[in-house]
Design an enzyme around this catalytic site. Structure first.
Site, PDB file in Angstrom:
ATOM      1  N   ASN A   1     -13.132   1.316  18.095  1.00  0.00           N
ATOM      2  CA  ASN A   1     -12.540   1.531  19.429  1.00  0.00           C
ATOM      3  C   ASN A   1     -13.297   2.485  20.330  1.00  0.00           C
ATOM      4  O   ASN A   1     -12.958   2.607  21.500  1.00  0.00           O
ATOM      5  CB  ASN A   1     -11.107   2.072  19.268  1.00  0.00           C
ATOM      6  CG  ASN A   1     -10.212   1.078  18.569  1.00  0.00           C
ATOM      7  OD1 ASN A   1     -10.137  -0.067  18.978  1.00  0.00           O
ATOM      8  ND2 ASN A   1      -9.564   1.504  17.499  1.00  0.00           N
TER       9      ASN A   1
ATOM     10  N   GLU B   1      -8.166  -4.488   5.672  1.00  0.00           N
ATOM     11  CA  GLU B   1      -8.024  -4.271   4.233  1.00  0.00           C
ATOM     12  C   GLU B   1      -6.922  -5.135   3.637  1.00  0.00           C
ATOM     13  O   GLU B   1      -7.039  -5.613   2.510  1.00  0.00           O
ATOM     14  CB  GLU B   1      -7.758  -2.782   3.971  1.00  0.00           C
ATOM     15  CG  GLU B   1      -9.005  -1.946   4.188  1.00  0.00           C
ATOM     16  CD  GLU B   1      -8.734  -0.453   4.304  1.00  0.00           C
ATOM     17  OE1 GLU B   1      -8.266  -0.022   5.381  1.00  0.00           O
ATOM     18  OE2 GLU B   1      -8.983   0.279   3.339  1.00  0.00           O
TER      19      GLU B   1
ATOM     20  N   GLY C   1     -12.431   6.188  10.305  1.00  0.00           N
ATOM     21  CA  GLY C   1     -11.021   6.241  10.708  1.00  0.00           C
ATOM     22  C   GLY C   1     -10.546   7.679  10.576  1.00  0.00           C
ATOM     23  O   GLY C   1     -11.277   8.606  10.906  1.00  0.00           O
ATOM     24  N   ASN C   2      -9.305   7.874  10.101  1.00  0.00           N
ATOM     25  CA  ASN C   2      -8.900   9.236   9.757  1.00  0.00           C
ATOM     26  C   ASN C   2      -9.724   9.725   8.580  1.00  0.00           C
ATOM     27  O   ASN C   2     -10.239  10.823   8.568  1.00  0.00           O
ATOM     28  CB  ASN C   2      -7.407   9.284   9.422  1.00  0.00           C
ATOM     29  CG  ASN C   2      -6.577   9.304  10.680  1.00  0.00           C
ATOM     30  OD1 ASN C   2      -6.889  10.025  11.619  1.00  0.00           O
ATOM     31  ND2 ASN C   2      -5.530   8.492  10.711  1.00  0.00           N
TER      32      ASN C   2
ATOM     33  N   ARG D   1      -2.589  -2.173  -3.455  1.00  0.00           N
ATOM     34  CA  ARG D   1      -3.759  -1.310  -3.290  1.00  0.00           C
ATOM     35  C   ARG D   1      -3.627  -0.171  -4.295  1.00  0.00           C
ATOM     36  O   ARG D   1      -2.604   0.516  -4.322  1.00  0.00           O
ATOM     37  CB  ARG D   1      -3.797  -0.746  -1.879  1.00  0.00           C
ATOM     38  CG  ARG D   1      -4.906   0.251  -1.739  1.00  0.00           C
ATOM     39  CD  ARG D   1      -4.866   0.953  -0.417  1.00  0.00           C
ATOM     40  NE  ARG D   1      -5.967   1.880  -0.337  1.00  0.00           N
ATOM     41  CZ  ARG D   1      -5.901   3.056   0.272  1.00  0.00           C
ATOM     42  NH1 ARG D   1      -4.792   3.439   0.847  1.00  0.00           N
ATOM     43  NH2 ARG D   1      -6.944   3.824   0.312  1.00  0.00           N
TER      44      ARG D   1
ATOM     45  N   HIS E   1     -17.220   3.130   7.833  1.00  0.00           N
ATOM     46  CA  HIS E   1     -15.772   3.073   8.043  1.00  0.00           C
ATOM     47  C   HIS E   1     -15.358   4.418   8.624  1.00  0.00           C
ATOM     48  O   HIS E   1     -15.323   5.427   7.913  1.00  0.00           O
ATOM     49  CB  HIS E   1     -15.055   2.795   6.715  1.00  0.00           C
ATOM     50  CG  HIS E   1     -13.567   2.779   6.856  1.00  0.00           C
ATOM     51  ND1 HIS E   1     -12.812   1.642   6.714  1.00  0.00           N
ATOM     52  CD2 HIS E   1     -12.685   3.762   7.153  1.00  0.00           C
ATOM     53  CE1 HIS E   1     -11.535   1.929   6.925  1.00  0.00           C
ATOM     54  NE2 HIS E   1     -11.440   3.214   7.188  1.00  0.00           N
TER      55      HIS E   1
ATOM     56  N   ASP F   1      -7.381  13.913  15.795  1.00  0.00           N
ATOM     57  CA  ASP F   1      -7.447  12.594  16.405  1.00  0.00           C
ATOM     58  C   ASP F   1      -8.651  12.495  17.354  1.00  0.00           C
ATOM     59  O   ASP F   1      -8.722  13.203  18.359  1.00  0.00           O
ATOM     60  CB  ASP F   1      -6.134  12.378  17.181  1.00  0.00           C
ATOM     61  CG  ASP F   1      -5.980  10.956  17.663  1.00  0.00           C
ATOM     62  OD1 ASP F   1      -5.116  10.254  17.122  1.00  0.00           O
ATOM     63  OD2 ASP F   1      -6.726  10.554  18.584  1.00  0.00           O
TER      64      ASP F   1
ATOM     65  N   LYS G   1       3.208   0.868   3.233  1.00  0.00           N
ATOM     66  CA  LYS G   1       2.775  -0.099   4.249  1.00  0.00           C
ATOM     67  C   LYS G   1       2.746  -1.458   3.579  1.00  0.00           C
ATOM     68  O   LYS G   1       2.360  -1.567   2.416  1.00  0.00           O
ATOM     69  CB  LYS G   1       1.355   0.224   4.726  1.00  0.00           C
ATOM     70  CG  LYS G   1       1.260   1.423   5.623  1.00  0.00           C
ATOM     71  CD  LYS G   1      -0.128   1.445   6.277  1.00  0.00           C
ATOM     72  CE  LYS G   1      -0.466   2.842   6.708  1.00  0.00           C
ATOM     73  NZ  LYS G   1      -1.856   3.206   6.552  1.00  0.00           N
TER      74      LYS G   1
ATOM     75  N   HIS H   1     -12.535   3.529  -0.121  1.00  0.00           N
ATOM     76  CA  HIS H   1     -12.596   2.566   0.995  1.00  0.00           C
ATOM     77  C   HIS H   1     -13.314   1.287   0.570  1.00  0.00           C
ATOM     78  O   HIS H   1     -13.839   0.552   1.419  1.00  0.00           O
ATOM     79  CB  HIS H   1     -13.391   3.139   2.201  1.00  0.00           C
ATOM     80  CG  HIS H   1     -12.648   4.149   3.017  1.00  0.00           C
ATOM     81  ND1 HIS H   1     -13.296   5.143   3.722  1.00  0.00           N
ATOM     82  CD2 HIS H   1     -11.335   4.321   3.261  1.00  0.00           C
ATOM     83  CE1 HIS H   1     -12.414   5.887   4.365  1.00  0.00           C
ATOM     84  NE2 HIS H   1     -11.209   5.416   4.094  1.00  0.00           N
TER      85      HIS H   1
ATOM     86  N   ASN I   1       0.867  -1.176   0.000  1.00  0.00           N
ATOM     87  CA  ASN I   1       0.000   0.000   0.000  1.00  0.00           C
ATOM     88  C   ASN I   1       0.905   1.228   0.000  1.00  0.00           C
ATOM     89  O   ASN I   1       1.444   1.613   1.043  1.00  0.00           O
ATOM     90  CB  ASN I   1      -0.888  -0.044   1.253  1.00  0.00           C
ATOM     91  CG  ASN I   1      -1.826   1.138   1.344  1.00  0.00           C
ATOM     92  OD1 ASN I   1      -1.768   2.062   0.531  1.00  0.00           O
ATOM     93  ND2 ASN I   1      -2.679   1.126   2.343  1.00  0.00           N
TER      94      ASN I   1
HETATM   95  P1  ADP Z   1      -6.666   5.383   9.113  1.00  0.00           P
HETATM   96  O1  ADP Z   1      -7.917   5.882   8.469  1.00  0.00           O
HETATM   97  O2  ADP Z   1      -5.499   6.292   8.941  1.00  0.00           O
HETATM   98  O3  ADP Z   1      -6.381   3.916   8.855  1.00  0.00           O
HETATM   99  P2  ADP Z   1      -7.610   4.519  11.708  1.00  0.00           P
HETATM  100  O4  ADP Z   1      -8.648   3.647  11.115  1.00  0.00           O
HETATM  101  O5  ADP Z   1      -6.531   3.886  12.512  1.00  0.00           O
HETATM  102  O6  ADP Z   1      -6.952   5.508  10.679  1.00  0.00           O
HETATM  103  O7  ADP Z   1      -8.401   5.564  12.651  1.00  0.00           O
HETATM  104  C1  ADP Z   1      -7.751   6.582  13.318  1.00  0.00           C
HETATM  105  C2  ADP Z   1      -8.767   7.285  14.195  1.00  0.00           C
HETATM  106  O8  ADP Z   1      -9.258   6.348  15.167  1.00  0.00           O
HETATM  107  C3  ADP Z   1      -8.180   8.460  14.984  1.00  0.00           C
HETATM  108  O9  ADP Z   1      -9.077   9.540  14.976  1.00  0.00           O
HETATM  109  C4  ADP Z   1      -8.071   7.874  16.378  1.00  0.00           C
HETATM  110  O10 ADP Z   1      -8.142   8.853  17.381  1.00  0.00           O
HETATM  111  C5  ADP Z   1      -9.284   6.987  16.406  1.00  0.00           C
HETATM  112  N1  ADP Z   1      -9.212   6.077  17.542  1.00  0.00           N
HETATM  113  C6  ADP Z   1      -8.366   5.047  17.752  1.00  0.00           C
HETATM  114  N2  ADP Z   1      -8.589   4.495  18.965  1.00  0.00           N
HETATM  115  C7  ADP Z   1      -9.601   5.201  19.535  1.00  0.00           C
HETATM  116  C8  ADP Z   1     -10.301   5.147  20.773  1.00  0.00           C
HETATM  117  N3  ADP Z   1      -9.990   4.237  21.686  1.00  0.00           N
HETATM  118  N4  ADP Z   1     -11.278   6.039  21.000  1.00  0.00           N
HETATM  119  C9  ADP Z   1     -11.613   6.972  20.081  1.00  0.00           C
HETATM  120  N5  ADP Z   1     -10.997   7.080  18.889  1.00  0.00           N
HETATM  121  C10 ADP Z   1     -10.001   6.208  18.627  1.00  0.00           C
END
Ligand code: ADP
Length: 412
Positions: free
Chosen positions: A342, A393, A216-217, A96, A214, A289, A14, A186, A7
């Site tokens: 999470n 993924e 994440g970031n 990817r 999904h 974050d 990665k 995604h 990736n």
């Molecule tokens: P990417 O899209 O870069 O793969 P991830 O799927 O790892 O990123 O998601 C990152 C996000 O998940 C960040 O905003 C991070 O703060 C959030 N995150 C990870 N653990 C927790 C948690 N325990 N509580 C709240 N948010 C979390």
């Protein structure tokens, strides 16, 4: 079969080595800050992770770094690792690739023609596809023609969207001339979530009607009817849709000119503003974050942290409502990505007051689910199940790579 999953981002690589037959991860890692003194992290299956810095010139250098780890030349500290020593050769590479445009409705074995088509999609994803192509070229040069490689596209899963879902209400000739439309991203993650949900529900993928989130970031939602994507929140680029770490998501397009004039910014600067300085980061003025924002809110009652989280949650709710309408109801809401997997708190806020839609969270189950694990967090008997599934993924790319190659072999 040992599949090396690559990736490539603009300055990072990665990777994972996956035995696609047993879906076992043999090693993984990342090379960051390619182009200078790179930060290299390597985690073989049965040994602790190791980090070191070394100069890595380009993606070819990064792929070379990865192969040296895997075959056991160590990490420059003289230590051998050699996952491949015991597990054989790299038998295939799964890349990817972010944008497959309209050319790729399915993943494809890479040959000269496929590379040309990926090049043709370059102006659709000027930041991502060039890096993906560098990875493809580097792996080809290092591993030779003998190792088959497959391009797994982020966009492919969404190629089943109907015209009414992918078209913007712009002059139609813009679609004809420049393929201006919603593509969605995604896709590998949403596809994995649908397959995994089907397995958990004990039914074929074609029998699944769900909304996958999904978060994440980058964040996107997907409406899935009979196992296929019929709508998704990201659009022509990954900027559209949900509020994300640094992206604003949905916006009145007139704002681009207005803000540019007010702030004296160029179009390029506006693009940076919308993609890199907005979203959770822009609203809170603190961080992109989610975990840090939740901590800020809890520990200091920071108003802007709360505002950012509330904007984020509200947008997710909007899409859940829209997609329930799109699907005439769904059997489950699937949470995934770093936030979805999470954060019980974000799940709680998203599901809050959606009981009349059949979405009812069980507070104890939700709070008790260990971070990063699979589980049901809705109340028993609710119309819509609420399920958490950690996305994978890389596993999905390994699976798709093996499937494309098996299909090729079957066709002879
Ligand atoms: P990417 O899209 O870069 O793969 P991830 O799927 O790892 O990123 O998601 C990152 C996000 O998940 C960040 O905003 C991070 O703060 C959030 N995150 C990870 N653990 C927790 C948690 N325990 N509580 C709240 N948010 C979390």
């Amino acid at each position: 079969m040992n599949v090396l999953v690559l990736n490539c981002g603009s300055s990072s690589l990665k990777f994972q080595l996956v035995d696609s037959t047993t879906e076992t991860r043999l090693a993984r890692g990342v090379v960051e800050r390619i182009g200078g003194q790179a930060l290299c992290t390597y985690e073989p299956r049965h040994a602790p992770a190791r980090k070191h810095a070394e100069p890595v010139r380009d993606h070819a250098g990064a792929v070379e770094r990865v192969m040296r780890w895997l075959v056991g030349d160590g990490d420059g500290t003289g230590e051998g690792t050699g996952v491949l020593g015991s597990a054989g050769e790299v038998q295939a590479v799964g890349h990817r690739v972010v944008h497959g445009g309209e050319s790729f409705r399915t993943h494809a074995r890479i040959d000269a023609g496929v590379i040309r088509q990926i090049e043709d999609c370059m102006d659709l994803a000027p930041l991502h596809n060039p890096a993906n192509l560098s990875g493809i070229r580097a792996a080809r040069a290092l591993l030779g023609e003998g190792v088959p490689m497959v391009a797994v596209f982020d966009t492919a899963f969404h190629s089943t969207m109907p015209e009414t879902s992918y078209l913007y209400a712009l002059p139609y000739q813009l679609y004809r001339r420049h393929r201006i439309r919603r593509y969605g991203f995604h896709g590998t993650s949403h596809a994995y979530l649908v397959q995994r949900f089907a397995e958990l529900a004990g039914k074929p993928r074609e029998g699944v009607d769900v909304i996958t989130l999904h978060l994440g970031n980058g964040c996107s939602a997907c409406a899935v009817r009979q196992g296929r994507s019929v709508a998704t929140s990201m659009g022509f680029t990954p900027l559209e849709g949900l509020v994300m770490g640094t992206r604003c998501g949905d916006l009145d397009p007139s704002l681009v000119e207005h803000v540019a004039l007010k702030e004296g910014m160029s179009l390029r600067e506006m693009d940076t503003l919308l993609n890199k300085q907005s979203g959770l980061f822009g609203v809170s003025g603190l961080t992109s974050d989610m975990r840090e924002l939740l901590d800020e809110e809890r520990e200091h009652g920071d108003r802007r942290a709360t505002l950012a989280i509330d904007l984020f949650v509200r947008r997710v709710k909007h899409y859940v409502g829209a997609y329930l309408a799109e699907l005439d109801g769904a059997e489950a809401l699937v949470f995934s990505g770093g936030i979805g997997e999470n954060s019980p708190e974000v799940r709680r806020r998203v599901c809050d007051r959606l009981g009349w839609l059949g979405i009812e969270l069980d507070p104890e189950r939700n709070a008790a689910l260990a971070p990063g694990t699979e589980g049901e967090v809705g109340v028993d008997g609710a119309r819509v199940r609420i399920v958490v599934i950690p996305t994978d993924e890389e596993r999905m790319i390994a699976r798709e790579t093996a499937a494309v190659l098996a299909g090729d072999r079957a066709r002879g």
